[in-house]
Design a protein around this motif. Structure first.
Motif, PDB file in Angstrom:
ATOM      1  N   THR A 135       3.380 -13.852  62.160  1.00 45.64           N
ATOM      2  CA  THR A 135       4.304 -14.233  61.107  1.00 45.64           C
ATOM      3  C   THR A 135       3.842 -15.440  60.301  1.00 45.64           C
ATOM      4  O   THR A 135       4.476 -15.797  59.328  1.00 45.64           O
ATOM      5  CB  THR A 135       5.691 -14.519  61.704  1.00 45.64           C
ATOM      6  OG1 THR A 135       5.568 -15.579  62.663  1.00 45.64           O
ATOM      7  CG2 THR A 135       6.252 -13.303  62.394  1.00 45.64           C
ATOM      8  N   ARG A 172       0.882 -14.244  55.197  1.00 43.05           N
ATOM      9  CA  ARG A 172       1.726 -13.643  54.161  1.00 43.05           C
ATOM     10  C   ARG A 172       1.511 -12.142  54.061  1.00 43.05           C
ATOM     11  O   ARG A 172       2.116 -11.495  53.219  1.00 43.05           O
ATOM     12  CB  ARG A 172       1.411 -14.291  52.812  1.00 43.05           C
ATOM     13  CG  ARG A 172       1.723 -15.763  52.717  1.00 43.05           C
ATOM     14  CD  ARG A 172       3.206 -16.043  52.731  1.00 43.05           C
ATOM     15  NE  ARG A 172       3.890 -15.451  51.587  1.00 43.05           N
ATOM     16  CZ  ARG A 172       5.186 -15.571  51.360  1.00 43.05           C
ATOM     17  NH1 ARG A 172       5.941 -16.233  52.215  1.00 43.05           N
ATOM     18  NH2 ARG A 172       5.738 -15.025  50.298  1.00 43.05           N
ATOM     19  N   ASP A 215       1.894  -8.343  54.618  1.00 43.59           N
ATOM     20  CA  ASP A 215       2.851  -7.398  55.171  1.00 43.59           C
ATOM     21  C   ASP A 215       2.111  -6.367  56.019  1.00 43.59           C
ATOM     22  O   ASP A 215       0.993  -5.954  55.680  1.00 43.59           O
ATOM     23  CB  ASP A 215       3.594  -6.673  54.049  1.00 43.59           C
ATOM     24  CG  ASP A 215       4.550  -7.595  53.299  1.00 43.59           C
ATOM     25  OD1 ASP A 215       4.731  -8.742  53.747  1.00 43.59           O
ATOM     26  OD2 ASP A 215       5.099  -7.154  52.283  1.00 43.59           O
ATOM     27  N   HIS A 238       7.850  -9.153  53.473  1.00 46.36           N
ATOM     28  CA  HIS A 238       8.398 -10.161  52.577  1.00 46.36           C
ATOM     29  C   HIS A 238       9.098  -9.469  51.407  1.00 46.36           C
ATOM     30  O   HIS A 238       8.840  -8.301  51.109  1.00 46.36           O
ATOM     31  CB  HIS A 238       7.287 -11.046  52.004  1.00 46.36           C
ATOM     32  CG  HIS A 238       6.630 -11.936  52.997  1.00 46.36           C
ATOM     33  ND1 HIS A 238       5.579 -11.520  53.773  1.00 46.36           N
ATOM     34  CD2 HIS A 238       6.884 -13.227  53.342  1.00 46.36           C
ATOM     35  CE1 HIS A 238       5.196 -12.514  54.557  1.00 46.36           C
ATOM     36  NE2 HIS A 238       5.967 -13.556  54.317  1.00 46.36           N
ATOM     37  N   ALA A 267      13.811  -9.199  52.510  1.00 42.35           N
ATOM     38  CA  ALA A 267      13.872 -10.451  53.245  1.00 42.35           C
ATOM     39  C   ALA A 267      15.007 -11.305  52.715  1.00 42.35           C
ATOM     40  O   ALA A 267      15.218 -11.408  51.505  1.00 42.35           O
ATOM     41  CB  ALA A 267      12.550 -11.202  53.114  1.00 42.35           C
ATOM     42  N   ASP A 288      12.467 -16.737  52.031  1.00 46.74           N
ATOM     43  CA  ASP A 288      11.083 -16.664  51.568  1.00 46.74           C
ATOM     44  C   ASP A 288      10.094 -16.455  52.716  1.00 46.74           C
ATOM     45  O   ASP A 288       8.956 -16.043  52.487  1.00 46.74           O
ATOM     46  CB  ASP A 288      10.707 -17.938  50.809  1.00 46.74           C
ATOM     47  CG  ASP A 288      11.426 -18.051  49.480  1.00 46.74           C
ATOM     48  OD1 ASP A 288      11.901 -17.018  48.976  1.00 46.74           O
ATOM     49  OD2 ASP A 288      11.526 -19.181  48.946  1.00 46.74           O
ATOM     50  N   GLU A 289      10.500 -16.772  53.935  1.00 49.57           N
ATOM     51  CA  GLU A 289       9.593 -16.674  55.084  1.00 49.57           C
ATOM     52  C   GLU A 289       9.362 -15.233  55.533  1.00 49.57           C
ATOM     53  O   GLU A 289       8.487 -14.974  56.355  1.00 49.57           O
ATOM     54  CB  GLU A 289      10.140 -17.485  56.259  1.00 49.57           C
ATOM     55  CG  GLU A 289      10.022 -18.991  56.102  1.00 49.57           C
ATOM     56  CD  GLU A 289      10.990 -19.541  55.073  1.00 49.57           C
ATOM     57  OE1 GLU A 289      12.050 -18.912  54.864  1.00 49.57           O
ATOM     58  OE2 GLU A 289      10.689 -20.587  54.475  1.00 49.57           O
ATOM     59  N   GLY A 290      10.128 -14.291  55.011  1.00 43.72           N
ATOM     60  CA  GLY A 290       9.981 -12.903  55.432  1.00 43.72           C
ATOM     61  C   GLY A 290      10.724 -12.630  56.729  1.00 43.72           C
ATOM     62  O   GLY A 290      11.424 -13.490  57.264  1.00 43.72           O
TER      63      GLY A 290
END
Length: 275
Positions: free
Chosen positions: A6, A9, A11, A30, A81, A84-86
């Motif tokens: 995690t 960035r 996916d 995200h 999400a 912003d951190e997903g």
């Protein structure tokens, strides 16, 4: 699965299958991850990190670690999400036919709201995610499936069954489509196979399997298509072999079912495998 990713960035989606109509994924995503789509399975899972949001039954829902997500077959939803951190999550996709093997022809359980704090269902979901692996012993998988089906039934509350509902006829129609999914099938043909009037069959199929006969047929074609894509078959050849009219026909159904086009889905699968 493979440790904590995690912090990046990128996916990714990691997917596995086991016997009995069960698919398991873990993903880290995200932004607006999935557009509105629907499938013919239960999607049951837990958020591991972050905030997972989705539109479901005319409302925006949010899932946090410690809660259970339950998306009913044929209900439209998306995925995004909440920060912003997903978000990272695990989900198990269970065919209604597998639930029916446990419940024996009862109406499919329906859990309102898409997110629940039911403790029994949370524990059953964690067990299913752990035990319903491809390399698990058959009895281990069956035990987890039974626990999940019974917890779903308990969390939903019992619904009354129409006296005229014919589970055996719906099951015959389902098995026939399983064996013939790559060709066109008419409802009249299913009526002959099942031994039931076509419109009663259509209603009963929805009662027991949570979706229409045609959508069930499309989903079996998409199952075949995903397997071919992962083997490296081109999209145009996959569409033809799986029974779609052409590649655009397959792409439209793929996006409607999984919330993304097949090329993007395949790219995330390949990226996760390479990592």
């Amino acid at each position: 699965m493979d440790g904590d990713t995690t912090k990046t960035r990128s996916d990714w989606i990691s997917r596995s299958e086991s016997a009995g109509g069960v698919e398991r994924i873990e993903a880290f995503l995200h932004g607006n991850a999935y557009s509105m789509h629907r499938h013919d399975t239960y999607a049951i899972g837990v958020t591991l990190a972050g905030v997972q949001c989705f539109h479901y039954r005319h409302s925006l829902r949010s899932s946090l670690p410690g809660q259970t997500m339950v998306l009913h077959p044929d209900e439209a939803h998306d995925g995004q999400a909440g920060t912003d951190e997903g978000f990272r999550y695990q989900m198990i996709y269970v065919q209604p036919s597998a639930i029916q093997e446990v419940l024996g022809g009862q109406p499919l359980p329906f859990v309102e709201g898409g997110v629940t704090n039911d403790p029994r269902l949370f524990e059953a979901t964690k067990t299913a995610l752990r035990q319903m692996r491809g390399d698990a012993e058959p009895l281990e998988r069956d035990d987890a499936l039974a626990g999940l089906a019974l917890a779903l039934d308990s969390a939903s509350g019992a619904r009354r069954l129409r006296k005229s509902a014919d589970f055996a006829a719906a099951k015959r129609a389902r098995e026939y489509m399983d064996a013939s999914c790559t060709r066109a099938i008419a409802l009249d043909e299913l009526a002959v196979v099942s031994g039931q009037d076509r419109w009663n069959l259509s209603r009963d199929f929805r009662t027991f399997y949570g979706t229409s006969p045609y959508h069930y047929l499309i989903m079996r074609r998409l199952d075949a298509a995903r397997a071919m894509m992962l083997r490296g078959v081109s999209l145009v050849d996959t569409a033809a072999a799986a029974g779609f009219t052409d590649q655009s026909h397959m792409t439209r159904h793929f996006r409607d079912t999984y919330g993304m086009p097949p090329a993007r889905w395949l790219a995330m699968m390949v990226a996760r495998s390479a990592g």
